[in-house]
Write a protein that holds these residues in place. Structure first.
Motif, short mmCIF file in Angstrom:
data_model
loop_
_atom_site.label_atom_id
_atom_site.label_comp_id
_atom_site.label_asym_id
_atom_site.label_seq_id
_atom_site.Cartn_x
_atom_site.Cartn_y
_atom_site.Cartn_z
N VAL A 125 -5.86 29.78 -55.17
CA VAL A 125 -6.28 30.91 -54.34
C VAL A 125 -5.58 32.18 -54.78
O VAL A 125 -6.19 33.26 -54.89
N ALA A 126 -4.27 32.07 -55.08
CA ALA A 126 -3.48 33.26 -55.45
C ALA A 126 -3.98 33.89 -56.74
O ALA A 126 -4.00 35.13 -56.87
N ILE A 127 -4.40 33.09 -57.69
CA ILE A 127 -4.80 33.62 -59.01
C ILE A 127 -6.30 33.90 -59.08
O ILE A 127 -6.72 34.90 -59.68
N CYS A 128 -7.11 33.05 -58.49
CA CYS A 128 -8.57 33.22 -58.58
C CYS A 128 -9.12 34.18 -57.52
O CYS A 128 -10.15 34.82 -57.74
N TYR A 129 -8.44 34.27 -56.38
CA TYR A 129 -8.90 35.17 -55.29
C TYR A 129 -7.72 35.99 -54.76
O TYR A 129 -7.35 35.88 -53.58
N PRO A 130 -7.10 36.81 -55.61
CA PRO A 130 -5.90 37.54 -55.19
C PRO A 130 -6.13 38.50 -54.02
O PRO A 130 -5.24 38.68 -53.18
N LEU A 131 -7.32 39.11 -53.95
CA LEU A 131 -7.60 40.07 -52.88
C LEU A 131 -7.81 39.36 -51.53
O LEU A 131 -7.61 39.97 -50.47
N ARG A 132 -8.21 38.12 -51.56
CA ARG A 132 -8.45 37.37 -50.32
C ARG A 132 -7.30 36.43 -49.98
O ARG A 132 -7.38 35.68 -49.01
N TYR A 133 -6.24 36.46 -50.80
CA TYR A 133 -5.15 35.49 -50.64
C TYR A 133 -4.52 35.55 -49.24
O TYR A 133 -4.34 34.52 -48.59
N SER A 134 -4.22 36.75 -48.79
CA SER A 134 -3.54 36.90 -47.50
C SER A 134 -4.43 36.48 -46.33
O SER A 134 -3.92 36.04 -45.29
N THR A 135 -5.73 36.62 -46.48
CA THR A 135 -6.63 36.22 -45.39
C THR A 135 -6.91 34.71 -45.40
O THR A 135 -7.19 34.11 -44.36
N ILE A 136 -6.82 34.09 -46.58
CA ILE A 136 -7.03 32.63 -46.67
C ILE A 136 -5.74 31.87 -46.36
O ILE A 136 -5.74 30.95 -45.54
N MET A 137 -4.65 32.26 -47.02
CA MET A 137 -3.38 31.54 -46.85
C MET A 137 -2.57 32.14 -45.70
O MET A 137 -1.49 32.69 -45.89
N THR A 138 -3.10 32.00 -44.50
CA THR A 138 -2.40 32.45 -43.30
C THR A 138 -1.36 31.41 -42.88
O THR A 138 -1.32 30.30 -43.43
N ASN A 139 -0.54 31.76 -41.90
CA ASN A 139 0.44 30.80 -41.38
C ASN A 139 -0.24 29.55 -40.84
O ASN A 139 0.26 28.43 -41.00
N LYS A 140 -1.40 29.75 -40.21
CA LYS A 140 -2.16 28.62 -39.67
C LYS A 140 -2.62 27.70 -40.79
O LYS A 140 -2.56 26.46 -40.66
N MET A 141 -3.06 28.27 -41.90
CA MET A 141 -3.50 27.47 -43.04
C MET A 141 -2.33 26.71 -43.65
O MET A 141 -2.47 25.54 -44.05
N VAL A 142 -1.18 27.35 -43.74
CA VAL A 142 0.01 26.68 -44.28
C VAL A 142 0.39 25.48 -43.42
O VAL A 142 0.71 24.40 -43.95
N VAL A 143 0.33 25.65 -42.10
CA VAL A 143 0.63 24.53 -41.19
C VAL A 143 -0.39 23.41 -41.38
O VAL A 143 -0.03 22.22 -41.42
N LYS A 144 -1.66 23.78 -41.49
CA LYS A 144 -2.71 22.76 -41.68
C LYS A 144 -2.52 21.99 -42.99
O LYS A 144 -2.66 20.76 -43.02
N LEU A 145 -2.22 22.72 -44.06
CA LEU A 145 -2.02 22.07 -45.35
C LEU A 145 -0.80 21.15 -45.33
O LEU A 145 -0.84 20.03 -45.84
N THR A 146 0.28 21.62 -44.72
CA THR A 146 1.49 20.81 -44.63
C THR A 146 1.25 19.55 -43.81
O THR A 146 1.64 18.44 -44.20
N ALA A 147 0.58 19.72 -42.65
CA ALA A 147 0.30 18.57 -41.78
C ALA A 147 -0.63 17.58 -42.49
O ALA A 147 -0.45 16.36 -42.36
N SER A 148 -1.59 18.09 -43.24
CA SER A 148 -2.50 17.19 -43.94
C SER A 148 -1.79 16.43 -45.05
O SER A 148 -2.05 15.24 -45.27
N ALA A 149 -0.86 17.09 -45.75
CA ALA A 149 -0.12 16.43 -46.84
C ALA A 149 0.70 15.26 -46.30
O ALA A 149 0.68 14.15 -46.85
N TRP A 150 1.45 15.50 -45.21
CA TRP A 150 2.26 14.43 -44.61
C TRP A 150 1.39 13.43 -43.86
O TRP A 150 1.66 12.23 -43.88
#
Length: 312
Positions: A125-150
């Motif tokens: 996301v950071a490299i392919c969609y740099p302008l949308r990075y902050s809107t995609i990788m929100t704190n909520k998304m980080v929590v979701k990704l972390t919870a899904s990994a564990w």
């Protein structure tokens, strides 16, 4: 007729086969490795969690790796070090402690894969969609990704161990220096066909998903870099992606060695060594590779050390 002890709650570990001349160097190596892993991973995790400037998706997702390394090594290495000081005839472990060790071993290995998958998504996301990075990788998304990994790791390993726990045990010898799923279901005299089928499916799904996600994300990142004239973008991609890829390859090769050696019982000593190195090598190198490559973590560490140099 052979005598069996059914469902004994006291098991015996086979332990490590260390030559007498190499016992003390091996023990010191494992002890120093454990201390190093704890200091480095705890230090990196504390710096990321305390420094608000590092509360960015990339670092928060990376923080899962040191936490996972702390969990895996804390459960296994202290017990392994104590067992090395005991006579082999006294290497006993309770069944419940053995189950905890097995769960932690597989949970740590599986979580390493799932965490690196979500980190690859972050880099994509950071490299392919740099302008949308902050809107995609929100704190909520980080929590979701972390919870899904564990969460995914917990479910996969929970089913793996659940299938083993249903079996009756007629043996008591764990042919390993610590407990894992294969060592546990080998204690049974019942059919382990379901265990083997699920274990194979588990491995194929995990490695296919892991390798597949890396290939897809890095292919797309490579395409973006090749079609872009931005030197800063290419430099950023090279720096962050090479670090992530090196960590992934170290973990992948370590895990593959254990899987391959499990198929060759005559190389049991090499399998034991590779199983221990699977914990030590990634746990030691992850904080070095990521910590040394990140200028932000460098700054935070230097700030931390400078703040402690208080003149009385």
């Amino acid at each position: 007729m052979e005598n069996y002890t059914f469902n004994s709650f006291t098991l015996q570990l086979e332990g490590l086969n260390v030559w007498k001349g190499f016992f003390y160097p091996a023990f010191i190596f494992l002890l120093l490795s454990y201390i190093f892993i704890m200091l480095m991973n705890v230090g990196i995790a504390v710096v990321i969690l305390m420094d608000k400037s590092l509360h960015q998706p990339m670092y928060l997702l990376f923080c899962n790796l040191p936490l996972n390394d702390i969990l895996g090594n804390s459960i296994l290495l202290p017990r392994l070090l104590l067992d090395m000081l005991r006579p082999r005839s006294e290497l006993f472990i309770s069944y419940y402690e053995c189950v905890v060790q097995a769960f932690t071993t597989h949970m740590s290995g599986t979580t390493a894969h799932t965490v690196l998958i979500i980190m690859a998504f972050d880099r994509y996301v950071a490299i392919c969609y740099p302008l949308r990075y902050s809107t995609i990788m929100t704190n909520k998304m980080v929590v979701k990704l972390t919870a899904s990994a564990w969460g995914v790791a917990f479910v996969l390993v929970g089913i793996l161990l659940g299938l083993t726990l249903r079996l009756n045990r007629c043996r008591t010898l764990i042919t390993n220096p610590f407990c894992d799923n294969a060592s546990l279901f080998k204690l049974s005299c019942e059919s382990v066909l379901i265990n083997n089928i699920y274990g194979l499916t588990f491995t194929v799904v995990l490695f296919t998903g892991s390798i597949g996600s890396m290939v897809i994300t890095y292919t797309k990142i490579t395409v973006v870099c090749l079609t872009s004239n931005s030197r800063s973008l290419n430099s950023k991609a090279l720096k962050t992606c090479s670090t992530h890829l090196v960590v992934y390859l170290i973990m992948l090769i370590s895990g593959m060695c254990i899987i391959v050696l499990h198929r060759f019982p005559q190389y049991s000593d090499y399998r034991k060594l590779s199983a221990i190195l699977f914990l030590i090598v990634p746990g030691s190198l992850n904080p070095i590779i990521y910590g040394m490559q990140s200028a932000e973590i460098h700054k935070s560490l230097s700030k931390l050390f400078r703040s402690k140099r208080v003149v009385p």
